[in-house]
Each structure stands twice: as C-alpha cells, then as structure tokens.
Design a protein around this motif. Structure first.
Motif, mmCIF file in Angstrom:
data_model
loop_
_atom_site.group_PDB
_atom_site.id
_atom_site.type_symbol
_atom_site.label_atom_id
_atom_site.label_comp_id
_atom_site.label_asym_id
_atom_site.label_seq_id
_atom_site.Cartn_x
_atom_site.Cartn_y
_atom_site.Cartn_z
ATOM 1 N N UNK A 1 0.833 -1.206 0.000
ATOM 2 C CA UNK A 1 0.000 0.000 0.000
ATOM 3 C C UNK A 1 0.860 1.245 0.000
ATOM 4 N N UNK A 2 1.892 1.233 0.822
ATOM 5 C CA UNK A 2 2.754 2.406 0.926
ATOM 6 C C UNK A 2 3.552 2.636 -0.350
ATOM 7 N N UNK A 3 3.906 1.551 -1.027
ATOM 8 C CA UNK A 3 4.657 1.665 -2.278
ATOM 9 C C UNK A 3 3.765 2.028 -3.452
ATOM 10 N N UNK A 4 2.447 2.073 -3.217
ATOM 11 C CA UNK A 4 1.529 2.445 -4.279
ATOM 12 C C UNK A 4 1.171 1.295 -5.207
ATOM 13 N N UNK A 5 1.543 0.075 -4.837
ATOM 14 C CA UNK A 5 1.254 -1.068 -5.693
ATOM 15 C C UNK A 5 -0.214 -1.463 -5.625
ATOM 16 N N UNK A 6 -0.890 -1.137 -4.514
ATOM 17 C CA UNK A 6 -2.311 -1.425 -4.363
ATOM 18 C C UNK A 6 -2.997 -0.198 -3.798
ATOM 19 N N UNK A 7 -4.311 -0.134 -3.968
ATOM 20 C CA UNK A 7 -5.090 0.986 -3.447
ATOM 21 C C UNK A 7 -5.550 0.689 -2.030
ATOM 22 N N UNK A 8 -6.159 1.698 -1.389
ATOM 23 C CA UNK A 8 -6.680 1.505 -0.039
ATOM 24 C C UNK A 8 -7.769 0.436 -0.015
ATOM 25 N N UNK A 9 -8.602 0.418 -1.057
ATOM 26 C CA UNK A 9 -9.683 -0.575 -1.113
ATOM 27 C C UNK A 9 -9.105 -1.980 -1.243
ATOM 28 N N UNK A 10 -8.104 -2.132 -2.114
ATOM 29 C CA UNK A 10 -7.470 -3.450 -2.275
ATOM 30 C C UNK A 10 -6.778 -3.885 -0.999
ATOM 31 N N UNK A 11 -6.134 -2.932 -0.302
ATOM 32 C CA UNK A 11 -5.467 -3.268 0.963
ATOM 33 C C UNK A 11 -6.482 -3.739 1.993
ATOM 34 N N UNK B 1 -4.114 16.097 10.569
ATOM 35 C CA UNK B 1 -5.543 15.832 10.461
ATOM 36 C C UNK B 1 -5.994 15.444 9.065
ATOM 37 N N UNK B 2 -5.065 15.124 8.159
ATOM 38 C CA UNK B 2 -5.434 14.680 6.817
ATOM 39 C C UNK B 2 -4.713 13.369 6.522
ATOM 40 N N UNK B 3 -5.257 12.633 5.563
ATOM 41 C CA UNK B 3 -4.642 11.372 5.156
ATOM 42 C C UNK B 3 -3.698 11.658 3.993
ATOM 43 N N UNK B 4 -2.423 11.441 4.223
ATOM 44 C CA UNK B 4 -1.427 11.661 3.182
ATOM 45 C C UNK B 4 -1.533 10.534 2.155
ATOM 46 N N UNK B 5 -1.551 10.850 0.853
ATOM 47 C CA UNK B 5 -1.626 9.778 -0.164
ATOM 48 C C UNK B 5 -0.429 8.835 -0.068
ATOM 49 N N UNK B 6 -0.598 7.669 -0.671
ATOM 50 C CA UNK B 6 0.507 6.702 -0.685
ATOM 51 C C UNK B 6 1.688 7.296 -1.441
ATOM 52 N N UNK B 7 2.882 6.945 -1.012
ATOM 53 C CA UNK B 7 4.105 7.466 -1.615
ATOM 54 C C UNK B 7 4.615 6.432 -2.624
ATOM 55 N N UNK B 8 4.674 6.831 -3.883
ATOM 56 C CA UNK B 8 5.199 5.932 -4.921
ATOM 57 C C UNK B 8 6.726 5.946 -4.842
#
Length: 677
Positions: free
Chosen positions: A150-160, A379-386
């Motif tokens: 998830x952190x590497x951006x290989x999958x989305x939050x839903x897939x995780x 207070x925000x969700x940082x996007x996954x880091x590729x």
C-alpha cells in the motif's frame, strides 16, 4: 425470512427429531440416500474450488453433516435392534458386501473403517492443525506485506482493505477447520462403536427375544450392521476426503481437476521415461503383453501432450506479439500515461538497500509510520508514496515530487552517519561537509569509526534512513496544503458525517461547497495549523458560512476558534511568548488600504510602503534568529492575513498570529516592533 433460510433451520430441527422419534423404513432409505448425495456434492465442490475461502462454510457444514450422520446411525440402530430390519438400502448394501459369507463381509468392513480412521481422518486432522498454526504465525508478516504494498503504491486503499479481510478470514477459516476436523475423528470412532454394539446386542436380542438360532441371528444382524455401517461410512469417507482436499488446497487459477492434469502432465518427456521403465518390467516374468500395452499408452500420451504443448507455446508467442502491437497502437496506452502520482520518491541505485527489505531496508515501514504521524499532526490522510529507483539520478541522490513537481532533493551516504554540529564547530572531527537536508543545518558525513567521538563532542549523530525519513516528513508537512484536494476534502467530510451528521449537513453543500471547505482547510494547512479538530472548524463554518463565502475570512474565523490549539503549538512550558508586535501606525496604514470587492478583499498598498514594512520585520526577525527562536509576528485580527501576505515571499517561515488566536492566560513578551520610518 426467505424460504431457503427456513429450509436449513427446518432441516436442523428434523435432525434433532430423528434422535428421539423412530422413523419408518421408507423414510430411513430416503435420508440415507440424501446423506450419500450431500457427501458427493461436498467432495465435488471441494475439488472445484480454487482456494479454501471459496468454501468458507465448510467447517460449519462439517458439523451439521456429522450430526445428521450420527442421527441416522441412531435411527438405523434403533430399527435394527427393535425390528430386525432397517429399510431396503441398508439390507441391499449388507447383502451385496457379505455375498453369502458374513465373516468376509465383516473383514471388508473393518478394513474400510481402518482406512477411514487411520489414514484419511488422521491425515486430515493433522493437516488442519498444521495449516491453522502456520496461518496464524504468518498473519503479522502478511499484514506488513500489505502495508508495504500500500505504501509503495502497488495497491489501493480498497485493495489493501480487501486483502486484510482475506488474511483475517483465512486465519478464522483454518482455525475453525482445526476444530471441525475433530468432529470427523469422533464420527469415525463413533461408527466403530456403533457397529460393535449392533453386532453384540443384535445377537443377544435375536437369540433371546426373537427366538433365532445363532446362525440365523449372525446372518441377519451381521448383514444389517455391515449395511448400516457402509451407508454411513461411505459418506464419512467422502467428507473426510473433502476435508483433506480443502485444507491442503492452495490458491490457484483453476480447480483441482485442471491443476492435477496441468501439473502432473506438465513434462511430457517424463512420460517416455515411465513408459520405458514399464516396458522393461515386461522382460521379467510379469505379463509382457500387459506391460507393453501400458507402456505404449504412456508413450502415446506423452507424444500427444508434447504436440499440444508446442502448439500452445506458438499461439502464446503470436498472441503476445499481437497484444504488444495493439497496446502500442491503442489510445488507452497513451491515456494511462496521463496519470500522475500525488507523491513520488525517487532514488539512485546506491540507495536501493534503503527500500529493499531483503537487504535490511526499512524505508517502507518508515513511510507507513510517517503517514500515521502526519495524520495525527495535520488531520489529513497523506496519499501513498510511490517509491521507485531512477538511473538518471546520481547513485546517492534522491528527490521528492509532489504532483509531478520536484519539491525536495538530497544526497545520503549509506556507509556514513550524519553528524550535526552542537553550535561550536570542531575542526578535529573528520568528515565530509554538507547540510542537513530537512532544516539546512551545517553537518558532516562521518564514518562509523568516528561516530562515538562525534557523540562525545556533543554532535547529534543520525543514520541515513532517519535523515531521509525526516526530510520526507518535513517536506510533506510544508506542502500538505497542495495534497488536500476536493476529493480528499470530501473524504474528510464523509468521515465527519459518521459522528457529526447534523454539523456536516449544515455546512455543505449549502452554504459552502466542497471546494469552499477545501480552500479553508488548505489555508490553515499552509500556515501549519492542524485541521484534525474538524468539528470545531465546521462549527465555525456553520456560524459564519451564511454571513460570508469569502474563504480568507472564514479561515481567519476558524483560526480564532482554534485558539487553544494554536496557543499550545507555540507556547511551551508556560514560558512567555516572544513576539514581534506591529505598531499602531503600521496597522492603520494596512487597514486603510484594504479594498473590498465582490470577489473578496485584498491589500492595495504601494510597493514602497510594502517594502518598508517587510524590511522592518526582517530586521527584528534577524535578532530573533541569532537566538535560534521562532519568528512570531503579533498583530490585530483585522490585518493578520494581509501581514501574512506581505511576508510570504521574504519570510515564508515566519509565524503571524493575531491577538484573538492566543489564550487570555498567555503571557506575551514583545522583543521588537514593526514601524514605518
């Protein structure tokens, strides 16, 4: 309740009734055939599942079928011992197996029970136990792998989320199978005991109550007992086999039949070797015609499979070429290039060990922790880091991009430590001069041999992964407002609705749109004000949103509502707050030049006056910087945002506060004043 749901409940109730009420022979025959049919269905389903979770109801189904089978055993035993018969199915099975010799029939039945108990049931029980243990032991590693992907951006939050649920379900399933396999073992033991009871007590009842001779009693009750044992043990063997198939099944792209044929005959050349070995056996006294026939069949299968395999390889090559050409010509191939990752971290080849877990790298885990830390702080969700390597960079270089734009870069030496000066330079410390990338402090890259000396001299020594993670954290903090778009704001609003539905509905979509809320939150984040206390911010927007839609003013009102939070952010240990105050003359100049329009307010001040104000602030800030203190400018609420605008270019790190953003109990100490000469 639906009919199909009612049918399962009624079936369970009928099983309980079977334990108490005697059943007629015709109904017993129907239930026995139903039991065999269910067992066949179960084993066929088990063979056609691609992974264990596709048959997740199996542990519960195993319990219900075991209960049904034991109820049948009790019903047939009651019928055999009381009436001397138990329906046509039982008698037919018994007569067919015995074949006129009760002793041979009994031996065959005993062998069948031994196979069921010692081979299939014991094996299935052991496999279930081991599978449950290994699945539970592997859970933490699988969860970490999901977080890393998830952190590497290989999958989305839903897939995780789906993969985490699957890991949890697998653990629950194999744990349940470990317990359910004990039912199968107990059922096998119960079957043996019931057979012995039927034979012993059948002889006693037949000879003493029914007046049969010993031969007549042994023929009657042996036939019925073996028939009863067969009609229950055959389904039991099928269920035990299905249990073994399910717990030994690994995830694949096909069912058991396709996997067996595909994998067993994957190497056609091996069939030629087997055919040769069988043919050689024909040179011994073994039947030459039989061995030659079998060898010819194996060789023929090998030849056929090799032809099919070559044809499939040719088709696969042609298909791959066509797909490549189609992909290059397809418009979708170009459209996919338009997507851009919110955050990208690129590094040179020498820094690959930072991210490679096989080489001890923990960068992925650190980024997971950074995202959690910033969620708490901002207070925000940082996007996954590729994360990716880039051969265009220097071996030890890295860079961070936000929405495609490079915002930070640095260089680290993996075999060195970064030593930051305590304030007094030590020329005796050997190292490579550099700057700490996150805060720009003077530092040196030192070897591991000089690490202890540097720490004794008062230097702060940091390892390369910590240098990179700190730089990432501080950079993302500075650009957090760029990462908060309308989509992310909508997610925050939806999260707020779960706990404060009325509050969220009062603010958006009327009087403020999602875009208006996003602008307010981005303005707060731009000045490093956390938006985690979203209920307080929305209370303010609900109060003032109908009075004005000017997002600049709404952000100011929100800041004032967050006064306790802002005060705590800058006031440490109840110490007086060191500030640079703005004189009344400067405040009047600014206030007099505020222009109000239908599109919002802006400062219309001549460039010379602006330069004088900025220069005065810079002179005061320089004195504070020498004492390594945060530059805080304090002014009245009406001009705060305009002072911030004036200082944005020359003093971007300066903090501008208004009196309304500080608690009344805060002690303020003025260390300078902004004046216009």
């Amino acid at each position: 309740m639906k009919l199909k749901d009612m049918s399962v409940l009624i079936a369970v109730i009928l099983v309980i009734v079977m334990l108490i009420i005697p059943l007629p022979d015709w109904l017993l025959s129907i239930l026995i055939l139903t039991n065999i049919s269910l067992a066949l269905i179960v084993i066929l389903v088990a063979m056609n599942t691609e992974e264990a979770l596709q048959f997740s109801i199996f542990p519960t189904l195993l319990l219900l079928l075991t209960l049904f089978r034991l109820a049948l055993n009790i019903s047939t035993t009651r019928a055999i011992l009381s009436d001397g018969h138990a329906g046509g199915v039982v008698e037919t099975f018994g007569s067919f197996v015995i074949g006129g010799n009760p002793l041979v029939g009994f031996v065959v039945f005993i062998i069948l029970v031994i196979i069921q108990f010692l081979v299939i049931t014991k094996g299935s029980e052991r496999v279930s136990e081991v599978a449950a243990r290994f699945t539970l032991d592997a859970m933490p590693g699988k969860q970490m792998s999901i977080d890393a992907d998830l952190n590497a951006g290989m999958i989305s939050d839903v897939e995780a989320k789906e993969r985490r649920e699957k890991v949890g379900n697998e653990a629950d399933f194999y744990g349940a199978m470990d317990g359910a396999s004990k039912f199968v073992k107990g059922d096998a033991i119960a079957g043996i005991i019931i057979v012995l009871i039927n034979i012993v007590f059948g002889l006693i009842i037949g000879m003493m109550q029914m007046g049969m001779s010993f031969q007549e009693a042994i023929n009657t009750f042996m036939r019925l007992t073996i028939g009863d044992g067969l009609v229950t043990q055959i389904p039991a063997i099928l269920i035990s086999t299905a249990t073994g198939i399910v717990v030994t099944r690994v995830a694949s792209e096909g069912n058991l039949s396709s996997d067996v044929t595909k994998q067993l005959f994957r190497y056609p050349s091996l069939l030629y070797i087997a055919a040769g070995a069988i043919f050689m056996l024909g040179l011994t006294p073994i039947n030459f015609f039989l061995t030659t026939t079998i060898a010819a069949v194996l060789a023929g299968i090998g030849y056929f499979l090799s032809r099919v395999q070559k044809k499939q390889e040719t088709v696969a090559e042609v298909t791959e070429e066509v797909q490549e050409e189609t992909s290059m010509k397809s418009s979708d191939n170009v459209v996919n290039l338009l997507s851009m990752d919110p955050i990208e971290f690129e590094f040179g080849y020498a820094l690959i060990p930072l991210a490679d877990t096989n080489q001890g790298g923990d960068l992925l885990d650190r980024i997971v922790m950074i995202r959690k830390q910033l969620a708490i702080e901002l207070g925000i969700v940082i996007p996954v880091v590729r994360i990716r390597d880039n051969i265009q960079l220097g071996p030890n270089e890295y860079r961070l991009k936000i929405k495609g734009n490079e915002v930070a870069a640095g260089e680290v030496l993996l075999d060195h430590y970064l030593a930051m000066s305590p304030g007094v330079e030590d020329d005796g410390l050997d190292g490579i001069e550099t700057l700490e990338p996150a805060f720009g402090l003077p530092a040196k890259w030192i070897s591991e041999e000089t690490k202890d000396d540097a720490e004794l001299s008062g230097y702060t020594v940091v390892d390369p992964p910590s240098v990179v993670s700190t730089h990432l954290t501080e950079t993302i903090k500075r650009h957090a407002h760029e990462l908060l778009g309308r989509q992310e704001t909508k997610q925050l609003i939806d999260h707020l609705k779960e706990s404060y539905p009325i509050l969220a509905e009062e603010v958006t979509p009327e009087p403020l749109s999602v875009g208006d809320v996003q602008k307010v939150l981005a303005k707060l984040l731009r000045e490093h004000v956390s938006v985690r206390n979203l209920p307080v911010i929305f209370e303010t927007l609900a109060d003032f949103g109908r009075m004005t839609t000017d997002t600049d003013l709404l952000a100011e009102y929100a800041r004032q509502a967050l006064a306790p939070q802002i005060t705590k952010q800058y006031v440490q240990n109840s110490q007086p707050l060191q500030v640079i105050t703005v004189s009344g003359a400067v405040e009047k100049v600014i206030a007099d030049h505020i222009q109000q329009t239908e599109h919002g307010n802006y400062l219309s001040l001549d460039p010379e006056s602006q330069q004088k104000i900025v220069q005065s602030v810079m002179e005061q800030a320089e004195r504070l910087s020498l004492r390594e203190e945060t530059v805080i400018v304090l002014c009245s609420p009406t001009i705060r945002m305009y002072v911030r605008q004036l200082l944005d270019r020359n003093l971007p790190h300066a903090v501008v506060l208004s009196y309304n953003e500080l608690d009344n109990t805060t002690e303020i100490r003025s260390v300078g004043m902004v004046n216009v000469a």
